[in-house]
Design a protein around this motif. Structure first.
Motif, PDB file in Angstrom:
ATOM      1  N   GLY A 164      64.584  28.688  50.176  1.00  0.00           N
ATOM      2  CA  GLY A 164      65.572  29.763  50.219  1.00  0.00           C
ATOM      3  C   GLY A 164      65.923  30.361  48.870  1.00  0.00           C
ATOM      4  O   GLY A 164      66.807  31.218  48.780  1.00  0.00           O
ATOM      5  N   LYS A 165      65.231  29.942  47.812  1.00  0.00           N
ATOM      6  CA  LYS A 165      65.500  30.465  46.473  1.00  0.00           C
ATOM      7  C   LYS A 165      64.261  31.158  45.921  1.00  0.00           C
ATOM      8  O   LYS A 165      63.132  30.706  46.126  1.00  0.00           O
ATOM      9  CB  LYS A 165      65.944  29.339  45.526  1.00  0.00           C
ATOM     10  N   LYS A 166      64.482  32.241  45.210  1.00  0.00           N
ATOM     11  CA  LYS A 166      63.378  33.047  44.677  1.00  0.00           C
ATOM     12  C   LYS A 166      62.718  32.373  43.484  1.00  0.00           C
ATOM     13  O   LYS A 166      63.387  31.900  42.572  1.00  0.00           O
ATOM     14  CB  LYS A 166      63.894  34.428  44.274  1.00  0.00           C
ATOM     15  N   VAL A 167      61.379  32.358  43.496  1.00  0.00           N
ATOM     16  CA  VAL A 167      60.631  31.806  42.374  1.00  0.00           C
ATOM     17  C   VAL A 167      59.648  32.815  41.794  1.00  0.00           C
ATOM     18  O   VAL A 167      59.131  32.615  40.703  1.00  0.00           O
ATOM     19  CB  VAL A 167      59.881  30.520  42.804  1.00  0.00           C
ATOM     20  N   CYS A 168      59.414  33.922  42.529  1.00  0.00           N
ATOM     21  CA  CYS A 168      58.434  34.908  42.078  1.00  0.00           C
ATOM     22  C   CYS A 168      58.755  36.272  42.649  1.00  0.00           C
ATOM     23  O   CYS A 168      59.222  36.381  43.791  1.00  0.00           O
ATOM     24  CB  CYS A 168      57.025  34.471  42.512  1.00  0.00           C
ATOM     25  N   GLY A 169      58.494  37.301  41.860  1.00  0.00           N
ATOM     26  CA  GLY A 169      58.626  38.676  42.324  1.00  0.00           C
ATOM     27  C   GLY A 169      57.349  39.450  42.046  1.00  0.00           C
ATOM     28  O   GLY A 169      56.592  39.115  41.118  1.00  0.00           O
ATOM     29  N   ILE A 170      57.095  40.455  42.863  1.00  0.00           N
ATOM     30  CA  ILE A 170      55.883  41.260  42.750  1.00  0.00           C
ATOM     31  C   ILE A 170      56.276  42.735  42.715  1.00  0.00           C
ATOM     32  O   ILE A 170      57.136  43.162  43.481  1.00  0.00           O
ATOM     33  CB  ILE A 170      54.941  41.001  43.944  1.00  0.00           C
ATOM     34  N   LEU A 171      55.642  43.494  41.839  1.00  0.00           N
ATOM     35  CA  LEU A 171      55.867  44.940  41.786  1.00  0.00           C
ATOM     36  C   LEU A 171      54.519  45.649  41.772  1.00  0.00           C
ATOM     37  O   LEU A 171      53.711  45.438  40.865  1.00  0.00           O
ATOM     38  CB  LEU A 171      56.664  45.335  40.541  1.00  0.00           C
ATOM     39  N   THR A 172      54.272  46.467  42.790  1.00  0.00           N
ATOM     40  CA  THR A 172      53.020  47.208  42.903  1.00  0.00           C
ATOM     41  C   THR A 172      53.269  48.683  42.618  1.00  0.00           C
ATOM     42  O   THR A 172      54.135  49.299  43.231  1.00  0.00           O
ATOM     43  CB  THR A 172      52.427  47.059  44.319  1.00  0.00           C
ATOM     44  N   GLU A 173      52.516  49.236  41.678  1.00  0.00           N
ATOM     45  CA  GLU A 173      52.629  50.648  41.314  1.00  0.00           C
ATOM     46  C   GLU A 173      51.245  51.278  41.385  1.00  0.00           C
ATOM     47  O   GLU A 173      50.274  50.710  40.868  1.00  0.00           O
ATOM     48  CB  GLU A 173      53.207  50.790  39.906  1.00  0.00           C
ATOM     49  N   ALA A 174      51.166  52.443  42.023  1.00  0.00           N
ATOM     50  CA  ALA A 174      49.856  53.056  42.244  1.00  0.00           C
ATOM     51  C   ALA A 174      49.823  54.504  41.765  1.00  0.00           C
ATOM     52  O   ALA A 174      50.838  55.193  41.740  1.00  0.00           O
ATOM     53  CB  ALA A 174      49.497  53.004  43.724  1.00  0.00           C
ATOM     54  N   THR A 175      48.626  54.948  41.412  1.00  0.00           N
ATOM     55  CA  THR A 175      48.350  56.355  41.152  1.00  0.00           C
ATOM     56  C   THR A 175      47.408  56.838  42.240  1.00  0.00           C
ATOM     57  O   THR A 175      46.349  56.241  42.473  1.00  0.00           O
ATOM     58  CB  THR A 175      47.674  56.543  39.781  1.00  0.00           C
TER      59      THR A 175
END
Length: 305
Positions: A164-175
């Motif tokens: 229930g606790k965050k250990v990783c985040g992801i950010l996807t950016e596209a052209t």
């Protein structure tokens, strides 16, 4: 991006104060070799040669740039992507001073974490972009499982949770061009050996680290190597249109399905609902209080129960 690249060059002694005003008139791409040179310098904690040693991939991580400190690995990766680096190039930094998240959130990423970005040129329709984020989540979760973490879960669309606790985040950016994705920058931040006290107070209760969960210090170079291998496998599945297999793996690890959530959609269209599943295009399927089903393509889902 120009300002952030200039700051990097200045910090590394590649630009003088007198030169900064002058380069405003110069094509930023003229400095790509200097940025690459900085990214090939030896760093203290993250070691490109250690990651590359015995890395059994075809293209992911065949070119790795490691920095001591950047504003954001996604920004540097975007700059390199715009200036001709290969598909699968990886940008890593030991620290980030202005890391970016969804909805324009930013924060500092101190020593003790894994902060990296991968450059992809998938050449697919822009509608497949959400699936790239989901596929990356599966790759992270599989990496943690193989590292000894029990039951890592994926919170839609871009967080990895343990207990229930965050250990990783992801950010996807596209052209994209003409509805086709030309390139994608996938940013991944894993809280590996951080001290919880280093986080802002409002984040501490909802955050964990791998060292806490495994009760030992994480060997970050080895973890990055393992992740790059897992990422290439899921990326190959994506390239061969194995979307249903990706969704199957995602559903097995879902933290969101079966939860009551508050959906914070664009234009202040907020509502509560029950998460019943995920659609083939990567949208979250939420049953609203009135019984109607809503596809959540963008926005944020706050777990309420």
């Amino acid at each position: 991006m120009r300002e952030e690249i200039v700051k990097l060059l200045k910090k590394e002694g590649k630009l003088s104060e007198d030169a900064i005003d002058e380069i405003k008139q110069v094509n930023l791409g003229d400095f790509v070799n200097l940025v690459k040179e900085i990214g090939k310098k030896e760093t203290e904690y993250i070691n490109a040669s250690e990651i590359s040693k015995d890395l059994d991939t075809k293209y992911i991580g065949k070119e790795i740039f490691v920095f001591n400190e950047v504003s954001s690995t996604n920004t540097v990766a975007r700059f390199l992507s715009d200036n001709g680096v290969e598909n699968g190039t990886v940008v890593i930094s030991e620290k980030q001073t202005n890391a970016r998240g969804r909805s324009g959130k930013s924060w500092e990423s101190p020593l003790g974490g894994i902060w990296l970005s991968i450059i992809l040129t998938p050449d697919v329709d822009h509608s497949k972009l959400p699936l790239i984020t989901l596929a990356t989540g599966v790759a992270v979760a599989k990496t943690l499982e193989k590292s000894g973490v029990k039951n890592p879960e994926i919170k839609w669309p871009n967080d990895i949770m343990i207990g229930g606790k965050k250990v990783c985040g992801i950010l996807t950016e596209a052209t994209a061009k003409f509805n086709t994705i030309e390139n994608v920058i996938i940013g991944v931040g894993i809280d590996s050996n951080l001290n919880i006290g280093d986080f802002p107070k409002e984040m501490q209760d909802g955050t964990t680290t791998l060292s806490i969960e495994l009760q030992e210090k994480v060997q970050e170079n080895e973890l990055i190597k393992l992740f790059l291998k897992e990422f290439e496998e899921i990326s190959e599945l994506f390239n061969h249109e194995g979307y249903e297999e990706i969704l199957k793996e995602w559903r097995k690890r879902s933290y969101s399905i079966g939860k009551i959530v508050e959906v914070r959609a664009p234009f202040n269209k907020n509502y509560d609902g029950y998460v019943v599943g995920i659609g083939k295009e990567g949208a979250l399927i939420v049953e609203k209080i009135d019984g109607t089903l809503e596809k959540v393509i963008s926005g944020e889902c706050i777990i309420k129960n």
